[in-house]
Enzyme design. Structure first.
Site, short mmCIF file in Angstrom:
data_model
loop_
_atom_site.label_atom_id
_atom_site.label_comp_id
_atom_site.label_asym_id
_atom_site.label_seq_id
_atom_site.Cartn_x
_atom_site.Cartn_y
_atom_site.Cartn_z
N GLU A 1 0.85 -1.16 0.02
CA GLU A 1 -0.06 0.12 0.04
C GLU A 1 0.72 1.19 -0.20
O GLU A 1 1.93 1.32 0.57
CB GLU A 1 -0.89 -0.02 1.42
CG GLU A 1 -2.09 -1.22 1.13
CD GLU A 1 -3.05 -1.34 2.26
OE1 GLU A 1 -4.08 -1.22 2.10
OE2 GLU A 1 -2.33 -1.65 3.26
N CYS B 1 3.39 8.56 1.43
CA CYS B 1 4.20 7.47 2.42
C CYS B 1 4.06 6.12 1.44
O CYS B 1 3.35 5.65 1.30
CB CYS B 1 2.86 7.30 3.57
SG CYS B 1 3.28 5.94 4.68
N CYS C 1 6.24 -7.45 6.86
CA CYS C 1 7.38 -7.04 7.64
C CYS C 1 7.71 -8.07 8.66
O CYS C 1 6.84 -8.69 9.01
CB CYS C 1 7.01 -5.67 8.52
SG CYS C 1 8.29 -4.77 9.22
N CYS D 1 6.25 -6.01 15.38
CA CYS D 1 5.79 -5.18 16.47
C CYS D 1 4.45 -5.30 16.81
O CYS D 1 3.75 -5.61 15.73
CB CYS D 1 5.97 -3.48 15.94
SG CYS D 1 7.69 -3.08 15.66
N CYS E 1 1.24 -3.33 15.42
CA CYS E 1 1.25 -2.92 14.15
C CYS E 1 0.93 -3.88 13.36
O CYS E 1 1.36 -5.08 13.28
CB CYS E 1 2.73 -2.51 13.56
SG CYS E 1 2.82 -2.22 11.89
N GLY F 1 6.71 -2.33 5.68
CA GLY F 1 8.15 -2.82 5.77
C GLY F 1 9.11 -2.02 6.50
O GLY F 1 8.88 -1.02 7.13
N GLU F 2 10.29 -2.65 6.68
CA GLU F 2 11.25 -2.00 7.56
C GLU F 2 12.40 -1.61 6.46
O GLU F 2 13.16 -2.60 6.00
CB GLU F 2 11.78 -3.01 8.52
CG GLU F 2 12.94 -2.36 9.21
CD GLU F 2 13.06 -1.07 9.70
OE1 GLU F 2 12.05 -0.64 10.31
OE2 GLU F 2 14.14 -0.40 9.57
N SER G 1 12.11 5.85 8.13
CA SER G 1 11.79 5.55 9.54
C SER G 1 11.87 4.24 9.97
O SER G 1 12.10 3.23 8.82
CB SER G 1 10.30 5.70 9.39
OG SER G 1 9.86 5.45 11.06
N CYS H 1 -1.05 5.19 10.40
CA CYS H 1 -0.06 4.47 10.84
C CYS H 1 -0.26 3.14 11.21
O CYS H 1 -1.13 3.06 12.37
CB CYS H 1 0.71 5.57 11.92
SG CYS H 1 1.01 7.05 11.25
N1 SAH Z 1 9.50 -0.19 9.92
C1 SAH Z 1 9.37 1.18 10.11
C2 SAH Z 1 8.70 2.06 8.99
C3 SAH Z 1 7.16 1.89 9.28
S1 SAH Z 1 6.69 3.80 9.79
C4 SAH Z 1 9.27 1.67 11.52
O1 SAH Z 1 8.78 0.93 12.30
O2 SAH Z 1 9.82 2.99 11.43
C5 SAH Z 1 5.16 3.20 10.66
C6 SAH Z 1 5.01 3.97 11.92
O3 SAH Z 1 3.65 3.77 12.48
C7 SAH Z 1 6.04 3.41 12.99
O4 SAH Z 1 6.50 4.45 13.85
C8 SAH Z 1 5.15 2.28 13.65
O5 SAH Z 1 5.78 2.14 15.02
C9 SAH Z 1 3.92 3.08 13.85
N2 SAH Z 1 2.72 2.19 14.18
C10 SAH Z 1 2.74 0.90 14.10
N3 SAH Z 1 1.53 0.41 14.40
C11 SAH Z 1 0.75 1.56 15.01
C12 SAH Z 1 -0.59 1.65 15.41
N4 SAH Z 1 -1.37 0.73 15.56
N5 SAH Z 1 -1.00 3.17 15.70
C13 SAH Z 1 -0.02 4.06 15.60
N6 SAH Z 1 1.09 3.97 15.02
C14 SAH Z 1 1.59 2.80 14.68
#
Ligand code: SAH
Length: 352
Positions: A89, A102, A109, A113, A116, A161-162, A191, A333
């Site tokens: 996406e 974005c 990924c 986490c 996420c 993804g990371e 990020s 996010c």
């Molecule tokens: N993998 C990278 C890029 C993804 S950025 C990273 O983690 O930085 C996506 C952002 O949204 C990250 O900061 C992630 O931690 C945050 N995120 C993930 N799940 C979320 C959620 N349910 N609510 C709010 N932010 C979230």
């Protein structure tokens, strides 16, 4: 295997492909695709036979499955299918003063986490450079088609993804976005969950892009639970890597902090966060937790978010609360997940 698509070709690959053509063809195609944002079929300055041959030979990589709009037209989420069937996406966000895309760097990924949605669904495959770049180009066309036309000004690697776990392709995409799509390094943000080797590699590059780190916890016990890669790259080491990034690039790092009710939203958490942020002069982005199917805890209330922000401000820390763009189309996010298969619900430990 990296799939070859139109945008996977760099200039030298175009030169090889067109070695029987006059030299200026490569520039003509490159300018058309990147500077002018045209599609191959629209490059009418090419001889028709060549254009048709190229169209046949070089497919684009992203096949649009859906395009959903929310926030009265200001947020658009694209779901693409890639060769082999993986889905990713991309989100276009229009603001009064800027337009941000974005983008995803991987299908799925592997970082897992807990809160996420992308992490809950697991890893599928790396994206190629062309697949990353094409997301920008496709979203840019939609921005340009707005009334009035909007120019894409900012790119954030905050989709699926990371990026640091796909460093080569991510960095080649950053360079193309900078050099050819002409978006300045200060308008590009990568990020990461905190993969330290990636942060060092990025610090050694000539382009000083913005680094965002998904922190979410200021102590190792909680961070191990929320962001499991913290077991490998604990906070002390991560903060040292951020300091060296700042020293090398003079770019202030930002920390992302998803606000999770009773997990990381107390004033003591704000104080611990301020201690990490202060020496780096880091900027904090608070993200009210967006709902995801696999995580049972709710986001912090507006009042808790406000109190947390005020505590950080009182401690002299720069902080913004990110708006929850696209929540109703699962474009916010942590909500990007492409498929809709059921995921087991995890119940994180509450802290007293
Ligand atoms: N993998 C990278 C890029 C993804 S950025 C990273 O983690 O930085 C996506 C952002 O949204 C990250 O900061 C992630 O931690 C945050 N995120 C993930 N799940 C979320 C959620 N349910 N609510 C709010 N932010 C979230």
């Amino acid at each position: 295997m990296t799939p070859q698509s139109l945008y996977d070709l760099d200039r030298s690959a175009w030169g090889e492909l067109l070695h029987q053509e006059p030299k200026f063809r490569v520039d003509q195609i490159w300018n058309g695709l990147y500077h002018q944002g045209k599609e191959l079929g629209e490059l009418t300055s090419l001889p028709k036979a060549l254009r048709e041959q190229l169209l046949e030979q070089l497919p684009t990589a992203l096949n649009k499955v859906t395009e959903q709009v929310s926030d009265s037209g200001d947020t658009t989420k694209f779901l693409w299918e890639l060769s082999g069937g993986a889905r990713v996406e991309t989100v276009l966000m229009l603001y009064p003063d800027r337009a941000t895309v974005c983008i995803s760097s991987q299908a799925g990924c592997a970082m897992a986490c807990s809160f996420c949605a992308t992490g809950q669904a697991g890893f599928e495959r790396q994206l190629s450079t062309g697949e990353i770049v094409e997301q920008v180009l496709r979203a840019r066309r939609v921005a340009m088609a707005q009334q009035p036309a909007r120019r894409v000004s900012n790119i954030v690697f905050m989709g699926m993804g990371e990026p640091m776990a796909n460093f080569e392709n991510t960095w080649a995409a950053v360079q193309r976005i900078h050099d050819d799509i002409e978006i300045g390094a200060r308008h590009i943000t990568v990020s990461t969950v905190g993969l330290i080797p990636g942060i060092h590699r990025m610090a050694a590059e000539a382009l000083p892009v913005n680094l965002a780190v998904s922190l979410h916890a200021a102590d190792n016990t909680l961070r191990n639970e929320l962001v499991p890669i913290n077991r490998k790259y604990p906070l002390e080491d991560l903060m040292a890597a951020c300091a060296s990034y700042f020293a090398a690039t003079r770019r202030r790092v930002s920390f992302e902090w998803a606000m999770i009710h009773d997990v990381n939203d107390r004033l003591s958490d704000a104080q611990a966060l301020a201690e990490l942020a202060h020496p780096l002069r880091a900027h904090i982005n608070l993200i009210p937790l967006n709902p995801t199917p696999g995580y049972a805890v709710r986001g912090s209330s507006k009042n808790r978010v406000r109190a947390f922000r005020e505590e950080l401000e009182r401690l002299g820390i720069n902080v913004t609360v990110r708006d929850t763009r696209g929540t109703e189309i699962d474009a916010a996010c942590g909500q990007l997940r492409a498929g809709h298969e059921a995921t087991p619900v995890s119940r994180p430990q509450r802290r007293s």
